[in-house]
Each structure stands twice: as C-alpha cells, then as structure tokens.
Design a protein around this motif. Structure first.
Motif, PDB file in Angstrom:
ATOM      1  N   SER A  52       0.836  -1.208   0.000  1.00  0.00           N
ATOM      2  CA  SER A  52       0.000   0.000   0.000  1.00  0.00           C
ATOM      3  C   SER A  52       0.867   1.252   0.000  1.00  0.00           C
ATOM      4  O   SER A  52       0.588   2.217  -0.728  1.00  0.00           O
ATOM      5  CB  SER A  52      -0.917   0.017   1.217  1.00  0.00           C
ATOM      6  N   ILE A  53       1.903   1.229   0.811  1.00  0.00           N
ATOM      7  CA  ILE A  53       2.841   2.357   0.823  1.00  0.00           C
ATOM      8  C   ILE A  53       3.504   2.503  -0.542  1.00  0.00           C
ATOM      9  O   ILE A  53       3.677   3.609  -1.047  1.00  0.00           O
ATOM     10  CB  ILE A  53       3.878   2.171   1.950  1.00  0.00           C
ATOM     11  N   ASN A  54       3.833   1.371  -1.145  1.00  0.00           N
ATOM     12  CA  ASN A  54       4.426   1.386  -2.473  1.00  0.00           C
ATOM     13  C   ASN A  54       3.471   2.007  -3.493  1.00  0.00           C
ATOM     14  O   ASN A  54       3.883   2.800  -4.344  1.00  0.00           O
ATOM     15  CB  ASN A  54       4.795  -0.034  -2.892  1.00  0.00           C
ATOM     16  N   ASN A  55       2.197   1.682  -3.407  1.00  0.00           N
ATOM     17  CA  ASN A  55       1.218   2.264  -4.331  1.00  0.00           C
ATOM     18  C   ASN A  55       1.025   3.757  -4.107  1.00  0.00           C
ATOM     19  O   ASN A  55       0.839   4.513  -5.061  1.00  0.00           O
ATOM     20  CB  ASN A  55      -0.120   1.529  -4.207  1.00  0.00           C
ATOM     21  N   VAL A  56       1.078   4.187  -2.871  1.00  0.00           N
ATOM     22  CA  VAL A  56       0.987   5.628  -2.595  1.00  0.00           C
ATOM     23  C   VAL A  56       2.213   6.345  -3.166  1.00  0.00           C
ATOM     24  O   VAL A  56       2.098   7.428  -3.755  1.00  0.00           O
ATOM     25  CB  VAL A  56       0.828   5.881  -1.083  1.00  0.00           C
ATOM     26  N   LEU A  57       3.386   5.736  -3.010  1.00  0.00           N
ATOM     27  CA  LEU A  57       4.587   6.322  -3.608  1.00  0.00           C
ATOM     28  C   LEU A  57       4.492   6.359  -5.134  1.00  0.00           C
ATOM     29  O   LEU A  57       4.990   7.293  -5.767  1.00  0.00           O
ATOM     30  CB  LEU A  57       5.826   5.542  -3.173  1.00  0.00           C
ATOM     31  N   ALA A 116      12.689   0.011  -3.233  1.00  0.00           N
ATOM     32  CA  ALA A 116      13.087  -0.365  -1.875  1.00  0.00           C
ATOM     33  C   ALA A 116      11.870  -0.712  -1.025  1.00  0.00           C
ATOM     34  O   ALA A 116      11.900  -1.685  -0.247  1.00  0.00           O
ATOM     35  CB  ALA A 116      13.881   0.767  -1.225  1.00  0.00           C
ATOM     36  N   THR A 117      10.800   0.033  -1.179  1.00  0.00           N
ATOM     37  CA  THR A 117       9.577  -0.241  -0.428  1.00  0.00           C
ATOM     38  C   THR A 117       8.980  -1.587  -0.819  1.00  0.00           C
ATOM     39  O   THR A 117       8.525  -2.352   0.038  1.00  0.00           O
ATOM     40  CB  THR A 117       8.541   0.874  -0.660  1.00  0.00           C
ATOM     41  N   LEU A 128      10.597  -4.173  -1.997  1.00  0.00           N
ATOM     42  CA  LEU A 128      11.473  -5.211  -1.460  1.00  0.00           C
ATOM     43  C   LEU A 128      11.218  -5.409   0.028  1.00  0.00           C
ATOM     44  O   LEU A 128      11.060  -6.547   0.499  1.00  0.00           O
ATOM     45  CB  LEU A 128      12.938  -4.850  -1.694  1.00  0.00           C
ATOM     46  N   ILE A 129      11.145  -4.331   0.771  1.00  0.00           N
ATOM     47  CA  ILE A 129      10.890  -4.417   2.212  1.00  0.00           C
ATOM     48  C   ILE A 129       9.503  -4.987   2.477  1.00  0.00           C
ATOM     49  O   ILE A 129       9.296  -5.717   3.447  1.00  0.00           O
ATOM     50  CB  ILE A 129      11.081  -3.037   2.865  1.00  0.00           C
ATOM     51  N   ALA A 130       8.539  -4.686   1.608  1.00  0.00           N
ATOM     52  CA  ALA A 130       7.177  -5.191   1.784  1.00  0.00           C
ATOM     53  C   ALA A 130       7.103  -6.703   1.608  1.00  0.00           C
ATOM     54  O   ALA A 130       6.321  -7.374   2.278  1.00  0.00           O
ATOM     55  CB  ALA A 130       6.240  -4.514   0.793  1.00  0.00           C
ATOM     56  N   LEU A 131       7.918  -7.249   0.730  1.00  0.00           N
ATOM     57  CA  LEU A 131       7.872  -8.684   0.482  1.00  0.00           C
ATOM     58  C   LEU A 131       8.645  -9.507   1.507  1.00  0.00           C
ATOM     59  O   LEU A 131       8.410 -10.707   1.633  1.00  0.00           O
ATOM     60  CB  LEU A 131       8.376  -8.988  -0.925  1.00  0.00           C
ATOM     61  N   LEU A 132       9.531  -8.875   2.246  1.00  0.00           N
ATOM     62  CA  LEU A 132      10.332  -9.619   3.225  1.00  0.00           C
ATOM     63  C   LEU A 132       9.507 -10.259   4.337  1.00  0.00           C
ATOM     64  O   LEU A 132       9.774 -11.412   4.685  1.00  0.00           O
ATOM     65  CB  LEU A 132      11.433  -8.723   3.791  1.00  0.00           C
ATOM     66  N   PRO A 133       8.507  -9.597   4.932  1.00  0.00           N
ATOM     67  CA  PRO A 133       7.710 -10.290   5.957  1.00  0.00           C
ATOM     68  C   PRO A 133       6.958 -11.501   5.409  1.00  0.00           C
ATOM     69  O   PRO A 133       6.860 -12.525   6.084  1.00  0.00           O
ATOM     70  CB  PRO A 133       6.724  -9.225   6.446  1.00  0.00           C
ATOM     71  N   LEU A 134       6.438 -11.397   4.196  1.00  0.00           N
ATOM     72  CA  LEU A 134       5.746 -12.537   3.605  1.00  0.00           C
ATOM     73  C   LEU A 134       6.713 -13.683   3.351  1.00  0.00           C
ATOM     74  O   LEU A 134       6.386 -14.849   3.612  1.00  0.00           O
ATOM     75  CB  LEU A 134       5.042 -12.125   2.314  1.00  0.00           C
ATOM     76  N   LEU A 135       7.896 -13.370   2.878  1.00  0.00           N
ATOM     77  CA  LEU A 135       8.904 -14.399   2.665  1.00  0.00           C
ATOM     78  C   LEU A 135       9.289 -15.069   3.975  1.00  0.00           C
ATOM     79  O   LEU A 135       9.391 -16.298   4.049  1.00  0.00           O
ATOM     80  CB  LEU A 135      10.134 -13.779   1.990  1.00  0.00           C
ATOM     81  N   TYR A 136       9.461 -14.275   5.018  1.00  0.00           N
ATOM     82  CA  TYR A 136       9.758 -14.818   6.339  1.00  0.00           C
ATOM     83  C   TYR A 136       8.626 -15.743   6.804  1.00  0.00           C
ATOM     84  O   TYR A 136       8.873 -16.844   7.300  1.00  0.00           O
ATOM     85  CB  TYR A 136       9.988 -13.696   7.341  1.00  0.00           C
ATOM     86  N   GLY A 137       7.406 -15.268   6.656  1.00  0.00           N
ATOM     87  CA  GLY A 137       6.268 -16.067   7.106  1.00  0.00           C
ATOM     88  C   GLY A 137       6.114 -17.364   6.331  1.00  0.00           C
ATOM     89  O   GLY A 137       5.741 -18.394   6.892  1.00  0.00           O
ATOM     90  N   LEU A 138       6.397 -17.339   5.045  1.00  0.00           N
ATOM     91  CA  LEU A 138       6.289 -18.556   4.245  1.00  0.00           C
ATOM     92  C   LEU A 138       7.387 -19.565   4.552  1.00  0.00           C
ATOM     93  O   LEU A 138       7.173 -20.774   4.474  1.00  0.00           O
ATOM     94  CB  LEU A 138       6.300 -18.206   2.763  1.00  0.00           C
TER      95      LEU A 138
END
Length: 85
Positions: A43-48, A68-69, A71-81
């Motif tokens: 969402s932050i990425n879309n606002v940017l 960068a946003t 990449l950072i947004a996908l890291l929690p999902l990658l961690y969770g998976l």
C-alpha cells in the motif's frame, strides 16, 4: 486514466491489508499477519507510485524509493512462508 488506476490499486491493497490483519486478529493465524504486513508495505508502495507518477511527475524521481519499499514489503511474507508452520 492512469491516476484512476493507480488510486484503485492503492485502495485495493489497503483493503486487502485491512482484511488480512482483521482476519489475523480474529483467527490468530500467523500467515495472515505476515501477509497483512506485506500488503501494508505494498500500500505504501502504491501511494509512492501515485506521488511519483501523478503529483511529482517531472520534478522528483521516486523509483528507488518505490523499489526499496516493494522489497521491504515482500520480506515479511517471505519470512512467514519460510519459517512459520
């Protein structure tokens, strides 16, 4: 037409993050939490993206911040998976 599509994408990702985090709060499934955090970042990425392409179209380039946003947004999902059961 492009600003409308950008705005609809931002609203959709905000709605998805809200629904995922609400689902986590009611069920307690950790994967919903990590997915919700991912969608908050998207969402932050879309606002940017709106700021980059519509508001500051010719004066400021926010491409690096958007990448960068995302990449950072996908890291929690990658961690969770990977590490959540």
């Amino acid at each position: 037409m492009a600003p409308v599509i950008y705005a609809l994408c931002a609203i959709t990702s905000m709605l998805c993050s809200w629904l995922l985090l609400r689902g986590y709060r009611s069920n307690g499934y950790r994967l919903l939490f990590w997915s919700g955090l991912c969608f908050v970042g998207l969402s932050i990425n879309n606002v940017l993206l709106i700021l980059d392409r519509v508001v500051f179209a010719t004066t400021v380039d926010l491409t690096t911040w958007r990448l960068a946003t995302s990449l950072i947004a996908l890291l929690p999902l990658l961690y969770g998976l990977i590490w959540e059961e």
